[in-house]
Design a protein around this motif. Structure first.
Motif, PDB file in Angstrom:
ATOM      1  N   ARG A 123       0.842  -1.190   0.000  1.00 12.76           N
ATOM      2  CA  ARG A 123       0.000   0.000   0.000  1.00 12.76           C
ATOM      3  C   ARG A 123       0.880   1.245   0.000  1.00 12.76           C
ATOM      4  O   ARG A 123       2.024   1.213   0.459  1.00 12.76           O
ATOM      5  CB  ARG A 123      -0.933   0.019   1.221  1.00 12.76           C
ATOM      6  N   VAL A 124       0.307   2.338  -0.504  1.00 14.31           N
ATOM      7  CA  VAL A 124       1.042   3.600  -0.543  1.00 14.31           C
ATOM      8  C   VAL A 124       0.151   4.688   0.046  1.00 14.31           C
ATOM      9  O   VAL A 124      -1.049   4.750  -0.237  1.00 14.31           O
ATOM     10  CB  VAL A 124       1.477   3.956  -1.983  1.00 14.31           C
ATOM     11  N   TRP A 125       0.744   5.524   0.892  1.00 16.24           N
ATOM     12  CA  TRP A 125       0.050   6.637   1.525  1.00 16.24           C
ATOM     13  C   TRP A 125       0.667   7.949   1.040  1.00 16.24           C
ATOM     14  O   TRP A 125       1.896   8.055   0.931  1.00 16.24           O
ATOM     15  CB  TRP A 125       0.184   6.585   3.040  1.00 16.24           C
ATOM     16  N   CYS A 126      -0.153   8.927   0.770  1.00 16.64           N
ATOM     17  CA  CYS A 126       0.341  10.266   0.458  1.00 16.64           C
ATOM     18  C   CYS A 126       0.409  11.050   1.766  1.00 16.64           C
ATOM     19  O   CYS A 126      -0.613  11.264   2.424  1.00 16.64           O
ATOM     20  CB  CYS A 126      -0.577  10.954  -0.543  1.00 16.64           C
ATOM     21  N   LEU A 127       1.630  11.471   2.143  1.00 18.07           N
ATOM     22  CA  LEU A 127       1.825  12.132   3.436  1.00 18.07           C
ATOM     23  C   LEU A 127       1.544  13.621   3.388  1.00 18.07           C
ATOM     24  O   LEU A 127       1.502  14.271   4.430  1.00 18.07           O
ATOM     25  CB  LEU A 127       3.252  11.885   3.937  1.00 18.07           C
ATOM     26  N   ARG A 128       1.401  14.182   2.212  1.00 18.06           N
ATOM     27  CA  ARG A 128       1.079  15.608   2.069  1.00 18.06           C
ATOM     28  C   ARG A 128      -0.161  15.750   1.206  1.00 18.06           C
ATOM     29  O   ARG A 128      -0.161  16.397   0.170  1.00 18.06           O
ATOM     30  CB  ARG A 128       2.257  16.359   1.452  1.00 18.06           C
ATOM     31  N   CYS A 129      -1.185  15.129   1.641  1.00 15.30           N
ATOM     32  CA  CYS A 129      -2.406  15.049   0.846  1.00 15.30           C
ATOM     33  C   CYS A 129      -3.194  16.363   0.906  1.00 15.30           C
ATOM     34  O   CYS A 129      -3.444  16.903   1.987  1.00 15.30           O
ATOM     35  CB  CYS A 129      -3.268  13.898   1.354  1.00 15.30           C
ATOM     36  N   THR A 130      -3.571  16.861  -0.271  1.00 16.10           N
ATOM     37  CA  THR A 130      -4.404  18.071  -0.352  1.00 16.10           C
ATOM     38  C   THR A 130      -5.839  17.741  -0.724  1.00 16.10           C
ATOM     39  O   THR A 130      -6.674  18.633  -0.825  1.00 16.10           O
ATOM     40  CB  THR A 130      -3.814  19.039  -1.391  1.00 16.10           C
ATOM     41  N   ASP A 131      -6.120  16.467  -0.942  1.00 14.52           N
ATOM     42  CA  ASP A 131      -7.466  16.023  -1.310  1.00 14.52           C
ATOM     43  C   ASP A 131      -7.812  14.802  -0.464  1.00 14.52           C
ATOM     44  O   ASP A 131      -7.667  13.664  -0.906  1.00 14.52           O
ATOM     45  CB  ASP A 131      -7.516  15.693  -2.806  1.00 14.52           C
ATOM     46  N   PRO A 132      -8.266  15.018   0.796  1.00 17.58           N
ATOM     47  CA  PRO A 132      -8.487  13.901   1.726  1.00 17.58           C
ATOM     48  C   PRO A 132      -9.304  12.744   1.157  1.00 17.58           C
ATOM     49  O   PRO A 132      -8.956  11.582   1.427  1.00 17.58           O
ATOM     50  CB  PRO A 132      -9.198  14.580   2.905  1.00 17.58           C
ATOM     51  N   PRO A 133     -10.374  12.975   0.401  1.00 14.33           N
ATOM     52  CA  PRO A 133     -11.110  11.816  -0.120  1.00 14.33           C
ATOM     53  C   PRO A 133     -10.266  10.905  -1.004  1.00 14.33           C
ATOM     54  O   PRO A 133     -10.562   9.709  -1.130  1.00 14.33           O
ATOM     55  CB  PRO A 133     -12.241  12.461  -0.933  1.00 14.33           C
ATOM     56  N   ALA A 134      -9.225  11.468  -1.625  1.00 16.45           N
ATOM     57  CA  ALA A 134      -8.366  10.661  -2.492  1.00 16.45           C
ATOM     58  C   ALA A 134      -7.233   9.996  -1.730  1.00 16.45           C
ATOM     59  O   ALA A 134      -6.418   9.295  -2.332  1.00 16.45           O
ATOM     60  CB  ALA A 134      -7.794  11.525  -3.611  1.00 16.45           C
TER      61      ALA A 134
END
Length: 369
Positions: A123-134
């Motif tokens: 799995r991959v997580w975006c740590l600087r996410c600007t679009d929480p639903p994504a």
């Protein structure tokens, strides 16, 4: 593939990027921080650098960012505007603090961070996410083996071994019967070369005495350049180039050298002119990496450094920084005084990129060993 004909691999998502990074490194990272530098104008990846994550009980502030910053600044010094992608491989408690420290260090060096990722357990997580639903809290699943970017990398001839130890094992010296055969073949090759050099030395002395009657200058016995510049010396160097060219043709066709040929080439590479001839012919093509890897593994210790430095040159041109660093380490372990290995060690530390290596090797000779 040569550095001027590297494949174009498209990245359309963070899943693609997570699947591609192991192929940029040559192995699947574990407990690692990976920095990928990207040209801002072309979106072309320039370098991929890996660091160990700090231990679980060590503060991330102690993370050694020197290697990352040297590579970033080296690209900036070329006048190329870059930004970075940070990817942490491991548990969240170790990755997130490390990414924060790395991001701050890059910002201080004038390098913007495009995105930061954590990769673990498919799995991959975006740590600087600007679009929480994504950005679901449980990460985005991806299948590394079937991801389009990874498939394209495999098709282009790139390899991702299970881990860094597996990559190091590809350079481990041969042992057992294979080593015993190489010892015998190397002894025979050394004897043959010694005989030819003795004959060339005698030829050089004879010409010196005939052309310099009464001369009390330097004894040609003490001048190795004079020996190699003799009639027999020049013939030896021409024959060595032909021998190497024939060996290259074998590996290009997928036929590894037998012990006699492998040993002879590793011994002949002690001739500076042959090593330079080989260096200028290096590319990042897979068959060349295979050839010099094979010869570095099979060479007897006194003759390991030349083959290992040639492998490092090939690996650098192919963008395989980890393999290049391991090859240089092998060269320096065999011969700590090898001048070119020392220069390569410094070049890798400062973040030399494939295009620069190719430019340095052509059209003029590189630095002599």
């Amino acid at each position: 593939m040569s550095a001027t004909h590297r494949p174009t691999l498209r990245v359309h998502s963070i899943e693609d990027l997570a699947a591609l990074i192991p192929y940029l490194l040559g192995f699947h990272p574990h407990d690692s921080l990976v920095l990928v530098s990207v040209e801002d104008t072309t979106n072309r990846i320039r370098t991929a650098v890996r660091l160990d994550l700090p231990p679980a009980d060590a503060p991330s502030a102690d993370l050694d960012m020197d290697a990352v910053l040297r590579r970033a600044v080296a690209v900036l010094d070329e006048g190329v505007s870059i930004s970075a992608v940070l990817a942490g491989y491991g548990p969240v408690g170790r990755v997130e603090p490390t990414v924060t420290v790395a991001g701050e260090a890059l910002h201080a060096a004038g390098v913007a961070v495009r995105t930061a990722l954590r990769v673990a357990d498919g799995r991959v997580w975006c740590l600087r996410c600007t679009d929480p639903p994504a950005c679901p809290s449980d990460g985005i699943p991806f299948e590394a083996a079937t991801n389009p970017a990874a498939v394209a990398a495999v098709y282009a001839g790139l390899v991702a071994l299970p881990d860094r130890d597996a990559l190091a094992a590809t350079l481990a010296p041969v042992t057992g019967p294979a080593r015993q055969r190489m010892i015998a073949a190397t002894v025979a090759a050394c004897g043959l070369l010694a005989d030819v050099l003795d004959a060339a030395r005698t030829d050089s002395v004879a010409h010196h005495d005939r052309d310099n009657t009464g001369d009390t200058g330097e004894d040609p016995h003490d001048d190795p350049d004079a020996v190699l510049d003799s009639r027999l010396g020049r013939a030896l160097q021409a024959a060595a180039r032909t021998y190497l060219t024939q060996l290259q043709a074998r590996y290009r066709d997928g036929r590894p050298a037998d012990d006699e040929h492998a040993a002879t080439v590793t011994v002949l590479l002690d001739l500076p002119s042959l090593w330079e001839f080989a260096a200028r012919a290096t590319t990042g093509e897979a068959w060349q990496i295979q050839m010099w890897s094979d010869l570095a593994r099979r060479a007897e210790p006194p003759f390991t450094a030349p083959a290992a430095t040639l492998l490092a040159l090939c690996a650098l041109q192919a963008g395989h920084g980890a393999l290049a660093a391991m090859a240089v380490d092998r060269a320096l372990a065999a011969d700590p005084q090898d001048r070119f290995a020392q220069l390569l060690h410094q070049a890798i530390a400062t973040g030399i990129d494939p295009a620069t290596v190719t430019a340095l090797l052509s059209p003029t000779p590189g630095t002599a060993r």
